[in-house]
Write a protein that holds these residues in place. Structure first.
Motif, PDB file in Angstrom:
ATOM      1  N   ASP A   1       9.728  -3.039  -6.991  1.00 13.83           N
ATOM      2  CA  ASP A   1       8.835  -2.023  -6.436  1.00 13.83           C
ATOM      3  C   ASP A   1       9.672  -1.036  -5.635  1.00 13.83           C
ATOM      4  O   ASP A   1      10.596  -1.445  -4.906  1.00 13.83           O
ATOM      5  CB  ASP A   1       7.793  -2.645  -5.499  1.00 13.83           C
ATOM      6  N   PHE A   2       9.338   0.250  -5.754  1.00 19.02           N
ATOM      7  CA  PHE A   2       9.923   1.264  -4.877  1.00 19.02           C
ATOM      8  C   PHE A   2       8.853   1.672  -3.884  1.00 19.02           C
ATOM      9  O   PHE A   2       7.811   2.203  -4.257  1.00 19.02           O
ATOM     10  CB  PHE A   2      10.423   2.472  -5.673  1.00 19.02           C
TER      11      PHE A   2
ATOM     12  N   ILE B   1       0.822  -1.201   0.000  1.00 16.23           N
ATOM     13  CA  ILE B   1       0.000   0.000   0.000  1.00 16.23           C
ATOM     14  C   ILE B   1       0.866   1.266   0.000  1.00 16.23           C
ATOM     15  O   ILE B   1       0.359   2.375  -0.214  1.00 16.23           O
ATOM     16  CB  ILE B   1      -0.960  -0.007   1.214  1.00 16.23           C
ATOM     17  N   PHE B   2       2.171   1.107   0.196  1.00 15.87           N
ATOM     18  CA  PHE B   2       3.092   2.245   0.202  1.00 15.87           C
ATOM     19  C   PHE B   2       3.927   2.317  -1.080  1.00 15.87           C
ATOM     20  O   PHE B   2       4.957   2.992  -1.111  1.00 15.87           O
ATOM     21  CB  PHE B   2       4.026   2.164   1.414  1.00 15.87           C
ATOM     22  N   THR B   3       3.511   1.632  -2.148  1.00 17.70           N
ATOM     23  CA  THR B   3       4.276   1.601  -3.392  1.00 17.70           C
ATOM     24  C   THR B   3       4.181   2.934  -4.127  1.00 17.70           C
ATOM     25  O   THR B   3       3.090   3.404  -4.442  1.00 17.70           O
ATOM     26  CB  THR B   3       3.776   0.467  -4.304  1.00 17.70           C
TER      27      THR B   3
ATOM     28  N   SER C   1      12.124 -10.213  -2.160  1.00 17.51           N
ATOM     29  CA  SER C   1      13.351  -9.837  -1.450  1.00 17.51           C
ATOM     30  C   SER C   1      13.310  -8.346  -1.176  1.00 17.51           C
ATOM     31  O   SER C   1      12.943  -7.556  -2.043  1.00 17.51           O
ATOM     32  CB  SER C   1      14.581 -10.194  -2.283  1.00 17.51           C
ATOM     33  N   GLU C   2      13.690  -7.960   0.040  1.00 14.00           N
ATOM     34  CA  GLU C   2      13.531  -6.584   0.490  1.00 14.00           C
ATOM     35  C   GLU C   2      14.891  -5.959   0.816  1.00 14.00           C
ATOM     36  O   GLU C   2      15.559  -6.372   1.765  1.00 14.00           O
ATOM     37  CB  GLU C   2      12.645  -6.528   1.728  1.00 14.00           C
ATOM     38  N   PHE C   3      15.289  -4.958   0.030  1.00 11.27           N
ATOM     39  CA  PHE C   3      16.447  -4.134   0.366  1.00 11.27           C
ATOM     40  C   PHE C   3      15.900  -2.829   0.920  1.00 11.27           C
ATOM     41  O   PHE C   3      15.134  -2.140   0.247  1.00 11.27           O
ATOM     42  CB  PHE C   3      17.322  -3.865  -0.860  1.00 11.27           C
ATOM     43  N   MET C   4      16.286  -2.476   2.141  1.00 11.17           N
ATOM     44  CA  MET C   4      15.733  -1.296   2.802  1.00 11.17           C
ATOM     45  C   MET C   4      16.838  -0.294   3.133  1.00 11.17           C
ATOM     46  O   MET C   4      17.966  -0.673   3.475  1.00 11.17           O
ATOM     47  CB  MET C   4      14.997  -1.698   4.085  1.00 11.17           C
ATOM     48  N   GLY C   5      16.511   0.994   3.027  1.00  5.07           N
ATOM     49  CA  GLY C   5      17.386   2.063   3.444  1.00  5.07           C
ATOM     50  C   GLY C   5      16.616   3.054   4.306  1.00  5.07           C
ATOM     51  O   GLY C   5      15.384   3.097   4.266  1.00  5.07           O
TER      52      GLY C   5
ATOM     53  N   THR D   1      10.425  10.834   9.947  1.00  7.63           N
ATOM     54  CA  THR D   1      10.970   9.542   9.543  1.00  7.63           C
ATOM     55  C   THR D   1      10.743   9.349   8.051  1.00  7.63           C
ATOM     56  O   THR D   1       9.766   9.855   7.497  1.00  7.63           O
ATOM     57  CB  THR D   1      10.313   8.391  10.331  1.00  7.63           C
ATOM     58  N   LEU D   2      11.650   8.653   7.400  1.00 12.19           N
ATOM     59  CA  LEU D   2      11.472   8.250   6.005  1.00 12.19           C
ATOM     60  C   LEU D   2      12.373   7.059   5.730  1.00 12.19           C
ATOM     61  O   LEU D   2      13.601   7.183   5.695  1.00 12.19           O
ATOM     62  CB  LEU D   2      11.806   9.391   5.038  1.00 12.19           C
ATOM     63  N   ALA D   3      11.754   5.902   5.571  1.00  7.18           N
ATOM     64  CA  ALA D   3      12.459   4.695   5.151  1.00  7.18           C
ATOM     65  C   ALA D   3      11.919   4.285   3.780  1.00  7.18           C
ATOM     66  O   ALA D   3      10.861   4.744   3.352  1.00  7.18           O
ATOM     67  CB  ALA D   3      12.261   3.571   6.165  1.00  7.18           C
ATOM     68  N   PHE D   4      12.656   3.430   3.088  1.00  9.39           N
ATOM     69  CA  PHE D   4      12.204   2.973   1.769  1.00  9.39           C
ATOM     70  C   PHE D   4      12.640   1.534   1.552  1.00  9.39           C
ATOM     71  O   PHE D   4      13.521   1.012   2.251  1.00  9.39           O
ATOM     72  CB  PHE D   4      12.771   3.859   0.649  1.00  9.39           C
ATOM     73  N   MET D   5      12.034   0.891   0.561  1.00  9.74           N
ATOM     74  CA  MET D   5      12.447  -0.447   0.132  1.00  9.74           C
ATOM     75  C   MET D   5      12.558  -0.508  -1.382  1.00  9.74           C
ATOM     76  O   MET D   5      11.731   0.070  -2.090  1.00  9.74           O
ATOM     77  CB  MET D   5      11.450  -1.519   0.582  1.00  9.74           C
ATOM     78  N   PHE D   6      13.582  -1.206  -1.872  1.00 13.09           N
ATOM     79  CA  PHE D   6      13.613  -1.738  -3.216  1.00 13.09           C
ATOM     80  C   PHE D   6      13.218  -3.208  -3.065  1.00 13.09           C
ATOM     81  O   PHE D   6      13.959  -4.001  -2.487  1.00 13.09           O
ATOM     82  CB  PHE D   6      15.002  -1.653  -3.841  1.00 13.09           C
ATOM     83  N   GLU D   7      12.051  -3.579  -3.557  1.00  9.86           N
ATOM     84  CA  GLU D   7      11.531  -4.926  -3.365  1.00  9.86           C
ATOM     85  C   GLU D   7      11.505  -5.634  -4.714  1.00  9.86           C
ATOM     86  O   GLU D   7      11.016  -5.082  -5.699  1.00  9.86           O
ATOM     87  CB  GLU D   7      10.124  -4.829  -2.765  1.00  9.86           C
TER      88      GLU D   7
END
Length: 427
Positions: free
Chosen positions: A307-308, A290-292, A333-337, A387-393
């Protein structure tokens, strides 16, 4: 610095000219383009792709891109592309501290790959870090293998492209089309952030389905640059990413010599504070999909190539609910920053400028501290702020690189954050 202005609308047809009359009217490629310019087409899709998916931009430039010298290989041991250049995919959860703010040169020189999958130019992605301390000067990058999504974490960037310039600060992102020349100059030194190389289908806005016609990222909030061309003469080094390797050549003119353009294959900037967050107003924690913000689809519907996803400030109001993310094992697979502040599932260990990787079916979720706090909290409405986090999924496992495993600030004790979760079963 010259004030920058922008066009708006993701995927829209735009046109812009830096000199009156430079844009042909009624012709894409007239016998003689206005003002002695050359017409050149950049296509981001097959000519016969459906109209809704067809991406291309006509450029009217002082010299065409074919005027360039021969290419030779350029070594870059820490920028990797494709699964073949990664190490073994790990079943362990991985986390890194913030990338050190060393003087690593310009944007290109400073790029470091955390993890890769797929094959350049076909499918998959790469997750990278940068720490840019110098301007690229008379140097430009052309990535023919991948679209590039830049996520600044510290320091503003001035990104010069063939179609114009974008100023991008932390909290905003820049999306640069495959095959388009650009350079990245830090306005604040050092500038640190993240990059996603998307080898597959171009990023687009996700479908909204039952959400309706409004919500998440709105197309009108994506900003494209206005036409601008460099006046200074002199040689330029062209660095090209092609076939998973780097190449370089020298040409006697600037690649940023486009006086006018029109099309829908454009670089763009997006301010994540404009993302319309949608969340539960009753109970349970919704899926992170839902945050894409942007999605690159694969050949399997619903299984994204990339997905970003962002986790921005938002209100938490769910009743009788464990509000942080639940424990899960995911096919993706989830890469998070982390760009700013704290991530609610990892209040201490996850730092801005750091990263984590949970590959497909690797269990993960809140650490012991976050679990205890959320399980015993008084569930009043409250706002996650600053706060602001993100994922490259991505649908495929990501292979960490040698740099990520042996040189980057890898936290070898990361998995201990869950060791305090005891068996509390009461019959």
């Amino acid at each position: 610095m010259t004030e920058l202005t922008y066009l708006t609308g993701f995927g829209n047809q735009h046109s812009s000219e830096a000199h009156p009359g430079a844009l042909p009217i009624g012709r894409n490629s007239p016998q003689r383009a206005p003002h002695g310019l050359y017409a050149e087409l950049l296509s981001g899709s097959a000519f016969t792709a459906p109209r809704v998916d067809n991406q291309r931009t006509w450029m009217y430039r002082r010299q065409p891109s074919v005027v360039v010298g021969g290419y030779e290989p350029l070594a870059h041991p820490r920028w990797k592309s494709g699964a073949a250049q990664g190490e073994c995919a790990s079943p362990d959860p991985l986390r890194w501290g913030p990338t050190p703010l060393h003087d690593d040169g310009d944007f290109v020189d400073s790029l470091r790959s955390y993890a890769v999958n797929g094959e350049p130019g076909l499918h998959g992605m790469g997750a990278l870090a940068y720490v840019a301390s110098h301007s690229m000067g008379r140097r430009a990058l052309v990535n023919a293998d991948a679209e590039m999504l830049i996520v600044p974490q510290q320091g503003r960037l001035l990104i010069t492209t063939e179609l114009g310039r974008l100023e991008v600060a932390p909290g905003s992102i820049a999306l640069l089309p495959r095959g388009m020349a650009f350079k990245v100059d830090p306005l604040d030194v050092p500038a640190r952030g993240y990059v996603c190389e998307n080898y597959g289908a171009a990023f687009r806005l996700p479908e909204l389905g039952p959400i309706g016609s409004n919500g998440l990222a709105n197309a009108r909030d994506f900003e494209a640059p206005v036409a601008w061309h460099e006046q200074e003469e002199g040689d330029y080094q062209i660095v090209k990413r092609y076939g998973g390797r780097l190449w370089r050549a020298t040409q006697a003119h600037s690649p940023f010599n486009v006086v006018a353009w029109h099309g829908n294959l454009v670089p763009c900037r997006y301010d994540t504070s404009r993302f319309m967050t949608i969340n539960t107003v009753s109970f349970d924690h919704t899926d992170p999909s839902i945050f894409t913000v942007l999605t690159s689809p694969s050949d399997t519907p619903g299984w994204a190539n990339v997905d970003f996803v962002i986790f921005p400030p938002r209100w938490m109001v769910a009743e009788d609910t464990f509000r942080p993310p639940w424990y899960h094992r995911n096919v993706m697979s989830e890469f998070m920053g982390l760009v700013l502040g704290q991530y609610d599932a990892k209040p201490e260990g996850f730092k801005p400028g750091g990263a984590s990787l949970h590959n497909s079916y690797v269990p993960h979720g809140p650490d012991t501290e976050a679990f205890d706090k959320a399980s015993n909290a008084d569930l009043k409405p409250h706002k996650l702020d600053a706060t602001l986090a993100f994922m490259f999924e991505t649908r495929w496992p990501l292979k960490p690189t040698a740099w990520a495993l042996h040189e980057a600030p890898l936290e070898t004790t990361y998995a201990r954050c869950w060791q305090g979760l005891k068996d509390e079963f009461k019959a």
